[in-house]
Design a protein around this motif. Structure first.
Motif, short mmCIF file in Angstrom:
data_model
loop_
_atom_site.label_atom_id
_atom_site.label_comp_id
_atom_site.label_asym_id
_atom_site.label_seq_id
_atom_site.Cartn_x
_atom_site.Cartn_y
_atom_site.Cartn_z
N PHE A 167 1.31 9.96 4.06
CA PHE A 167 0.27 8.95 4.20
C PHE A 167 0.15 8.19 2.89
O PHE A 167 0.03 8.81 1.83
CB PHE A 167 -1.06 9.59 4.59
CG PHE A 167 -0.96 10.38 5.87
CD1 PHE A 167 -0.60 9.75 7.06
CD2 PHE A 167 -1.17 11.76 5.88
CE1 PHE A 167 -0.46 10.48 8.24
CE2 PHE A 167 -1.04 12.50 7.06
CZ PHE A 167 -0.69 11.85 8.25
N ILE A 222 -7.53 15.14 3.05
CA ILE A 222 -6.25 14.93 3.76
C ILE A 222 -5.35 16.16 3.58
O ILE A 222 -4.76 16.67 4.54
CB ILE A 222 -5.52 13.66 3.26
CG1 ILE A 222 -6.35 12.40 3.56
CG2 ILE A 222 -4.14 13.55 3.93
CD1 ILE A 222 -5.74 11.11 3.02
N CYS A 227 -5.00 9.36 9.74
CA CYS A 227 -4.01 10.42 9.47
C CYS A 227 -3.75 11.24 10.73
O CYS A 227 -2.61 11.60 11.02
CB CYS A 227 -4.50 11.34 8.36
SG CYS A 227 -4.70 10.54 6.76
N TYR A 263 -0.27 11.72 12.29
CA TYR A 263 0.39 13.03 12.37
C TYR A 263 0.99 13.24 13.76
O TYR A 263 2.13 13.70 13.89
CB TYR A 263 -0.60 14.15 12.03
CG TYR A 263 0.10 15.45 11.76
CD1 TYR A 263 0.53 15.77 10.47
CD2 TYR A 263 0.38 16.35 12.80
CE1 TYR A 263 1.21 16.95 10.22
CE2 TYR A 263 1.06 17.53 12.56
CZ TYR A 263 1.47 17.83 11.26
OH TYR A 263 2.16 18.99 11.02
N CYS A 294 1.83 17.52 4.61
CA CYS A 294 2.09 16.09 4.41
C CYS A 294 1.99 15.69 2.95
O CYS A 294 1.27 16.31 2.17
CB CYS A 294 1.08 15.25 5.21
SG CYS A 294 1.30 15.43 6.99
N VAL A 354 0.85 12.88 0.13
CA VAL A 354 -0.09 11.78 -0.05
C VAL A 354 0.41 10.88 -1.17
O VAL A 354 0.72 11.33 -2.27
CB VAL A 354 -1.51 12.31 -0.39
CG1 VAL A 354 -2.42 11.16 -0.84
CG2 VAL A 354 -2.11 13.03 0.80
#
Ligand code: SAH
Length: 351
Positions: free
Chosen positions: A103, A125, A92, A96, A132, A134
Motif C-alpha cells: 500500500f 495498517i 487497504c 488486500y 504487506c 507500506v
C-alpha cells in the motif's frame, strides 16, 4: 550507437557525454534495440512478473507551491480533502482482497498529519496486514520523522528528486524549496534502511538533455531501489498550464536506459504514462518497467487528486482498475504477481 547500448548493457554505466549522445541520437531502430536489451535484463531478474502497488491518495492539502503540480497550495480551485484513518484502512481491505500486498500512502505535504498521526496509520495498517509492505510518499520531513515512521513499520519511501540540477530545480519550484534538502532526504531515507525511490518528470518545462544526463548520474550515484519517471503533463490551474507535455517516446527510451543502469530496480510504468497514451503502461513494461500502481482511493475523492489534467481511471472502482490492468498485462505476455515485490537486494523486514 548500438555499441553504446552494448556498453551500458555490459557495464551498467556510461560517461556523461555518452549518455548525451545516446539520448540525442535516439531513433526508432535504436529504441527497439535498447528496449529488447532492457526486457532481457528485466526478465532475467524478475521473469514476466509485474508487481502491483495500491495507491492511496489520502490528502490533497499541500503546503508547497510547485509550479507544475495541480494540488499546489495556490490552486484555489482544488477541492481539498483528507481521508480518515478508517477510510484508509477500508482502502487497504479492498486492496488486500484484490491481491495487493503493498500500500502506497501518497499525499501533499499536509501539516495536519503530524508524526503521531502518520505513525498511527502505519501501525494500524501493519497490524491488520502484517504480510504487506507500506510505502510512504509524503514529501520532505526530518531525519527523526523518517526514522520514527520506519520504526513504526514503514518499508519504502518514494521521493522524486524532480531534477538533479540546481538551476533547473529553481525553475520548477519556489525559492524556499531546495534541491539540497531534497537530496539530503533521499540519503537520510536510504541510511535509515528504507527501500527508496527517486525520479523525475520527463519533458518538464525547461528540461534539457544535459539535465537528463544529470538525473541519470544522480540516480546511478544514489542507487535507489525504485525509480519513478513519467511524462510531465500540464495542469490548467498552474503556472505551467500552457507548457507542452513530455513525450511517450522519450519516457520509454529513458525507462529502458534506467533498466540497464540498475538491472534489479523496481521501475513503474506510471499513471502519467497511461494518460498520454492509451497503451502507455503496456509500452512502459515493454521498455523494461515491472511495476504498475493502480489507484485504491475511494471513488468519491479521485477527481480531486489531480496533479495534471486528464488523469485516467478517476471514474473507476479499485476492482475495475485491477482487472483492467490484469488484462492489459496479459496482452503483452506478463502476469500480475500477488506478492510484496521487494527489491531483490532487500531481505524482508519482520513485521
Ligand atoms: N508530495 C509528495 C508526493 C508528490 S506527487 C512529494 O513531494 O513527494 C508525486 C509526483 O507526481 C511528484 O513527485 C511529481 O514528479 C509528479 N507530478 C506532479 N505534478 C505533475 C504533473 N503536472 N505532470 C506529471 N507529473 C507530475
Amino acid at each position: 550507437m548500438k555499441q553504446l547500448i552494448d556498453k551500458l548493457y555490459h557495464t551498467t554505466g556510461l560517461e556523461p557525454d555518452e549518455y548525451k549522445t545516446l539520448i540525442d541520437s535516439r531513433n526508432e531502430d535504436l529504441y527497439e534495440y535498447l528496449a529488447w536489451r532492457a526486457r532481457e535484463v528485466r526478465t532475467r531478474h524478475y521473469g514476466h512478473d509485474v508487481y502491483i502497488r495500491g495507491l492511496i491518495e489520502f490528502t490533497n492539502y499541500c503546503r508547497n507551491d510547485c509550479y507544475y503540480c495541480g494540488i499546489r497550495k495556490s490552486n484555489r480551485s482544488a477541492q481539498r480533502y483528507r481521508l480518515t484513518d478508517e477510510q484508509i484502512l477500508e482502502c487497504c481491505r479492498t486492496g488486500y482482497e484484490l491481491g495487493f500486498r503493498t500500500f502506497v500512502l501518497q499525499g501533499g505535504e499536509d501539516g495536519y498529519y503530524t508524526d503521531e498521526k502518520v505513525i498511527g496509520i502505519i501501525r494500524s495498517i501493519k497490524k491488520e496486514f502484517p504480510d504487506c509492505a507500506v510505502t510512504l510518499s509524503i514529501g520532505e520531513r526530518s531525519y527523526e520523522s523518517y526514522k520514527a515512521f520506519y520504526d513504526a513499520g514503514a518499508d519504502r519511501y518514494l521521493l522524486r528528486h524532480e531534477t538533479a540540477d540546481e538551476s533547473h530545480y529553481a525553475m520548477l519550484h519556489p525559492e524556499k524549496m531546495s534541491l539540497k534538502n531534497r537530496k539530503q532526504c533521499l540519503y537520510d531515507l536510504k541510511q535509515i534502511g528504507y527501500q527508496v525511490g527517486c525520479g523525475f518528470m520527463v519533458g518538464s518545462p525547461y528540461q534539457t538533455t544535459d539535465h537528463i544526463v544529470g538525473d541519470l548520474l544522480f540516480i546511478k550515484e544514489l542507487e535507489p531501489h525504485m525509480v519513478g519517471i513519467g511524462p510531465f503533463i500540464p495542469h490548467h490551474a498552474t503556472p505551467f498550464a500552457g507548457k507542452e507535455a513530455g513525450t511517450l517516446e522519450l519516457t520509454l527510451y529513458l525507462l529502458a536506459i534506467i533498466r540497464l543502469m540498475l538491472p534489479e530496480v523496481l521501475l513503474p510504468a506510471t499513471t502519467a504514462l497511461g494518460t498520454i497514451d492509451p497503451r502507455g503502461r503496456e509500452r512502459g513494461i515493454l521498455a523494461g518497467a515491472n511495476i504498475v500502481m493502480p489507484n485504491l482511493s475511494p471513488k468519491s475523492v479521485r477527481e480531486k487528486y489531480l496533479l495534471y489534467d486528464n488523469k485516467i481511471c478517476t471514474g473507476d472502482e479499485a476492482a475495475e482498475c485491477r482487472y483492467c490492468l490484469e488484462k492489459r498485462m496479459e496482452s503483452i505476455g506478463c502476469r500480475i504477481a500477488v506478492s510484496r515485490g521487494d527489491h531483490k537486494a532487500c531481505i524482508q523486514k519482520t513485521a
